[in-house]
Motif scaffolding. Structure first.
Motif, short mmCIF file in Angstrom:
data_model
loop_
_atom_site.label_atom_id
_atom_site.label_comp_id
_atom_site.label_asym_id
_atom_site.label_seq_id
_atom_site.Cartn_x
_atom_site.Cartn_y
_atom_site.Cartn_z
N TYR A 89 0.83 -1.20 0.00
CA TYR A 89 0.00 0.00 0.00
C TYR A 89 0.87 1.25 0.00
CZ TYR A 89 -3.70 3.19 1.83
OH TYR A 89 -4.59 4.21 2.04
N TRP A 91 4.67 3.21 -9.06
CA TRP A 91 3.94 3.61 -10.27
C TRP A 91 4.56 4.89 -10.85
CZ3 TRP A 91 1.51 7.87 -12.09
CH2 TRP A 91 0.67 7.70 -13.21
N PHE A 140 0.14 -1.32 -19.44
CA PHE A 140 -0.28 -1.56 -18.06
C PHE A 140 0.52 -0.66 -17.12
CE2 PHE A 140 0.03 -4.13 -14.07
CZ PHE A 140 -1.28 -3.93 -13.67
N ASN A 167 0.81 21.85 -10.87
CA ASN A 167 -0.64 21.79 -10.92
C ASN A 167 -1.16 22.53 -12.16
OD1 ASN A 167 -2.89 20.66 -9.59
ND2 ASN A 167 -3.56 22.73 -9.09
N SER A 221 6.70 15.48 -11.28
CA SER A 221 6.34 15.04 -9.94
C SER A 221 7.47 14.22 -9.33
CB SER A 221 5.09 14.17 -9.99
OG SER A 221 4.00 14.90 -10.49
N LEU A 247 2.15 17.20 -2.72
CA LEU A 247 0.72 17.03 -2.88
C LEU A 247 0.28 16.84 -4.33
CD1 LEU A 247 -1.35 17.43 -0.63
CD2 LEU A 247 -1.89 19.54 -1.80
N VAL A 248 0.85 17.64 -5.21
CA VAL A 248 0.45 17.55 -6.60
C VAL A 248 0.85 16.18 -7.16
CG1 VAL A 248 0.68 18.59 -8.87
CG2 VAL A 248 0.68 20.02 -6.84
N ALA A 249 2.03 15.70 -6.76
CA ALA A 249 2.44 14.37 -7.19
C ALA A 249 1.47 13.32 -6.65
CB ALA A 249 3.86 14.08 -6.70
N VAL A 305 -1.69 13.50 -8.75
CA VAL A 305 -1.48 12.98 -10.10
C VAL A 305 -1.44 11.46 -10.07
CG1 VAL A 305 0.23 12.78 -11.95
CG2 VAL A 305 -0.29 15.01 -10.98
N VAL A 306 -0.63 10.91 -9.17
CA VAL A 306 -0.46 9.46 -9.12
C VAL A 306 -1.78 8.77 -8.81
CG1 VAL A 306 0.57 7.59 -7.80
CG2 VAL A 306 1.96 9.53 -8.49
N TRP A 307 -2.48 9.24 -7.76
CA TRP A 307 -3.70 8.52 -7.36
C TRP A 307 -4.84 8.71 -8.36
CZ3 TRP A 307 -4.46 4.73 -3.89
CH2 TRP A 307 -3.39 4.48 -3.01
N MET A 337 -4.42 8.79 -11.49
CA MET A 337 -4.13 7.81 -12.53
C MET A 337 -4.43 6.39 -12.05
SD MET A 337 -3.27 9.29 -15.32
CE MET A 337 -2.11 8.51 -16.43
N LEU A 338 -4.05 6.12 -10.78
CA LEU A 338 -4.33 4.78 -10.24
C LEU A 338 -5.83 4.52 -10.21
CD1 LEU A 338 -1.86 4.59 -7.19
CD2 LEU A 338 -1.67 3.36 -9.34
N ALA A 347 -8.28 3.10 -17.52
CA ALA A 347 -6.86 2.83 -17.72
C ALA A 347 -6.11 2.64 -16.41
CB ALA A 347 -6.22 3.98 -18.52
N PRO A 378 -4.66 1.10 -12.91
CA PRO A 378 -4.32 -0.25 -12.45
C PRO A 378 -5.32 -0.80 -11.42
CG PRO A 378 -2.42 1.19 -12.34
CD PRO A 378 -3.57 2.06 -12.72
N GLN A 406 -8.16 -2.21 -13.28
CA GLN A 406 -7.67 -3.32 -14.10
C GLN A 406 -7.47 -4.56 -13.23
OE1 GLN A 406 -4.21 -1.69 -16.07
NE2 GLN A 406 -5.44 -0.80 -17.72
N VAL A 407 -6.92 -4.35 -12.02
CA VAL A 407 -6.73 -5.48 -11.12
C VAL A 407 -8.08 -6.02 -10.66
CG1 VAL A 407 -5.88 -6.13 -8.83
CG2 VAL A 407 -4.43 -4.81 -10.38
N VAL A 447 -8.91 7.11 0.73
CA VAL A 447 -7.84 6.13 0.54
C VAL A 447 -6.51 6.85 0.30
CG1 VAL A 447 -6.94 4.35 -1.02
CG2 VAL A 447 -9.33 4.28 -0.28
N THR A 448 -6.56 7.91 -0.53
CA THR A 448 -5.35 8.66 -0.84
C THR A 448 -4.80 9.36 0.40
OG1 THR A 448 -6.29 9.05 -3.02
CG2 THR A 448 -4.37 10.36 -2.41
N VAL A 504 -6.47 19.79 -5.24
CA VAL A 504 -5.71 19.32 -6.39
C VAL A 504 -6.23 17.99 -6.93
CG1 VAL A 504 -3.54 20.52 -6.01
CG2 VAL A 504 -3.93 18.37 -4.86
#
Lengths: 306, 302
Positions: A44, A51, A67, A255, A277, B126-128, B131-133, B135-136, B141, B143, B146-147, B172-173, B244
């Motif tokens: 987690y 990623w 993927f 941002n 990032s 924070l911005v990272a 962005v990451v979450w 996309m997740l 698209a 993951p 997809q999982v 969750v984030t 954000v």
């Protein structure tokens, strides 16, 4: 020293632990449940960062086409970094330099002030000490947003909005840093040592720099690291204070790119947002890795006695 | 003995010196707090009773802003969302932090590195994070879905694109981001439990669960209280992450109180009304915190 020294009123001190570093409990058996849990929580906490690392190596097309949690055929990390740093006349570099400016002056200054103040609260008796403490604790509980409008009005009246000062000056004040340094000073510097220095005729400021400062090392590193995180990642304060993108820190700049990537008309620069990032978080991660010994013990100081 | 004599004789002078030196060390901090916390706080309090937008002149309107607040549907939505966020963020972060602390409180190789790694999310910009979450959590698209689909979930949630699932995604984030920080506090708390307790319990034949419930949890009560108070304050103040990640959307599904303050005050220029919302938020945080302290004292007394 045989003479009992009188204890000054101040924060309750931490029970001195036999060893400064976090020690670990010896477990008699390895339980299956615990091992499973370890795997799960580590997954987690690390998968999102994995990623980020993986996707910083992808081209814009592969980002959505492959993927997410594995590498694609192309390895474009170097290319992405170069494009991030040079996109739009190298504005990213400008944002990076702005951020460094805000961190050095803001976080550096905040640490200096917190060290001086925390030391004074721990080691000197003076009227008004209780009041200072009340204000500090109160300041932790106040939502930043509640102060945003009046602070903004104040700075705009002073003509300081849209300048680096609007970001740096409020960053200098760190209630949590002051509190941590207070607890740390009262624990790390024995009163006897200060008395001895005074008997020898040393001046207070000399004593502070020669005797006390070296003992405060881990505390200072912790406060510095935490203020660095705060300033480096500060989003809200620059958001309300700055309009000119030339003064943006990395957070606001990224941002802006992200918003541009999300709108239909704009040039899609998602790969730059992702690489940016990654570049943004690397310095802090390196700092925390290198100094893990200090902050892991320093952070505990403020909480054990709560 | 001579030392004690010197102490008594020099007390008046040393008292003055203490006052002077003490204040000169603390002064920069104090001025800062006064200017950037006290003054804005008093100003916010006063502003809440004024009708003042960025164009007009301030006018005293008494409790009008609060009347408007009670009738404002945005305020109701934001209050409900803030409570929803707090109800998810506080217990989940607490459990995740405690779990991390317990699994990383063992003598295994590289445990310090793991601890630092678990702290990384807290350090991440924070911005990272957003962005990451985002996309997740991407419905097609990403993951996560997809999982989920690979595991046989036919119709996975649309997360940040759905009004029902956007707030859980934000929670969750934010749990991910904050758990490392509170883990360190729990690790510190775990160090204060004497090892003999565990040894005695093991001799008495207590299992791992029993040891956890009857030794670890009760001994961690002071830490848990501290974590709970910090988490509560932090949860009600939440703003950056939401701005954000979802900007309050889709619709108003993740609009929170602090964001309403920002929208009304900075974007709309409604200084008076936004200060009234800020004051309401502050009163809520204060009330919850005071209740927690009372509850803690009563439990400690009994």
């Amino acid at each position: 020293m045989a003479t009992p020294t009188t204890r000054r009123p101040g924060p309750p001190t931490i029970r001195r632990r036999p060893e400064p570093r976090l020690s670990t409990l010896r477990r008699p058996r390895r339980s299956l449940l615990l091992t499973g849990l370890t795997g799960l929580v580590l997954l987690y906490s690390l998968v999102p960062l994995a990623w980020l690392l993986i996707n910083a190596t992808k081209t814009q097309e592969d980002l959505l086409g492959s993927f997410g949690l594995w590498f694609s055929d192309s390895f474009a990390l170097g290319d992405n970094i170069v494009r991030t740093l040079t996109y739009d006349d190298g504005i990213f570099t400008r944002w990076l330099l702005n951020t460094i400016l805000y961190v050095v002056l803001g976080a550096g200054g905040a640490t200096l002030l917190a060290t001086l103040g925390g030391y004074a609260l721990a080691k000197f008796d003076f009227p008004g000490k209780r009041a200072v403490f009340a204000v500090v604790i109160g300041a932790v509980a106040v939502p930043n947003t509640a102060l945003a409008v009046p602070t903004f009005l104040m700075f705009s009246r002073l003509g300081l909005t849209d300048s680096p000062w609007a970001v740096i000056i409020p960053s200098l004040i760190s209630p949590f840093g002051l509190y941590l340094m207070w607890v740390f000073s009262s624990d790390a510097i024995p009163d006897e040592l200060l008395e001895a220095a005074r008997v020898d005729g040393a001046r207070e400021f000399t004593t502070f720099f020669r005797v006390s400062l070296p003992l405060l090392g881990p505390g200072i590193v912790t406060v510095l690291l935490l203020s660095m995180v705060q300033t480096w990642n500060n989003y809200f304060l620059p958001l309300i204070m700055l309009k000119d993108p030339d003064w943006y820190p990395l957070t606001l700049g990224l941002n802006a790119w992200n918003a541009q990537a999300a709108t239909a008309g704009g040039e899609t620069v998602f790969n730059l947002v992702i690489t940016g990032s990654l570049l943004t978080i690397v310095p802090l991660i390196v700092a925390f890795l290198l100094l893990q010994r200090y902050w892991q013990s320093g952070l505990t100081a403020g909480s054990v006695k709560a | 003995m001579t030392h004690a004599v010197t102490r008594t004789r020099s007390r008046p002078r040393s008292a003055w010196r203490d006052i002077l030196i003490g204040w000169s060390f603390i002064l920069p901090n104090f001025v800062g707090f006064a200017l950037f916390t006290l003054v804005p706080m008093l100003a916010a309090f006063a502003l809440a009773f004024l009708d003042w937008d960025s164009y007009g002149t301030p006018e005293w309107v008494g409790l009008d802003n609060f009347g408007r607040l009670l009738a404002d549907e945005n305020f109701h939505v934001a209050l409900r969302n803030t409570l929803f966020y707090a109800a998810g963020h506080i217990p989940l972060t607490l459990v995740a932090a405690l779990t991390l602390a317990i699994v990383l409180n063992r003598k295994i190789r590289g445990v310090q590195l793991f601890r630092t790694a678990a702290f990384f999310p807290y350090v991440t910009s924070l911005v990272a994070v957003a962005v990451v979450w985002n996309m997740l959590f991407n419905p097609t698209a990403g993951p996560i879905n997809q999982v989920l689909e690979a595991l046989g979930v036919a119709d996975p949630p649309r997360w940040v694109a759905s009004t029902d699932w956007a707030m859980p995604a934000v929670i969750v984030t934010s749990v991910w981001r904050d758990m490392g920080y509170y883990m360190v506090l729990y690790l510190a708390g775990l160090q204060t439990i004497p090892k003999e307790y565990y040894e005695a319990a093991t001799v008495d034949g207590a299992g791992a669960w029993q040891r956890f419930w009857s030794i670890t949890l009760p001994s961690l009560r002071p830490t848990t209280f501290f974590v709970l108070v910090m988490l509560t304050i932090q949860s009600f103040k939440v703003l950056d992450l939401i701005v954000v990640m979802t900007d309050g959307g889709p619709g108003r599904s993740t609009l929170v109180l602090a964001q309403l303050v920002y929208r009304e005050g900075i974007i709309e220029g409604q200084f008076g009304y936004s200060s009234a919302i800020a004051l309401a938020l502050f009163v809520i945080v204060l009330t919850v915190t005071v209740v927690q302290f009372r509850f803690n004292e009563r439990r400690r007394a009994s």
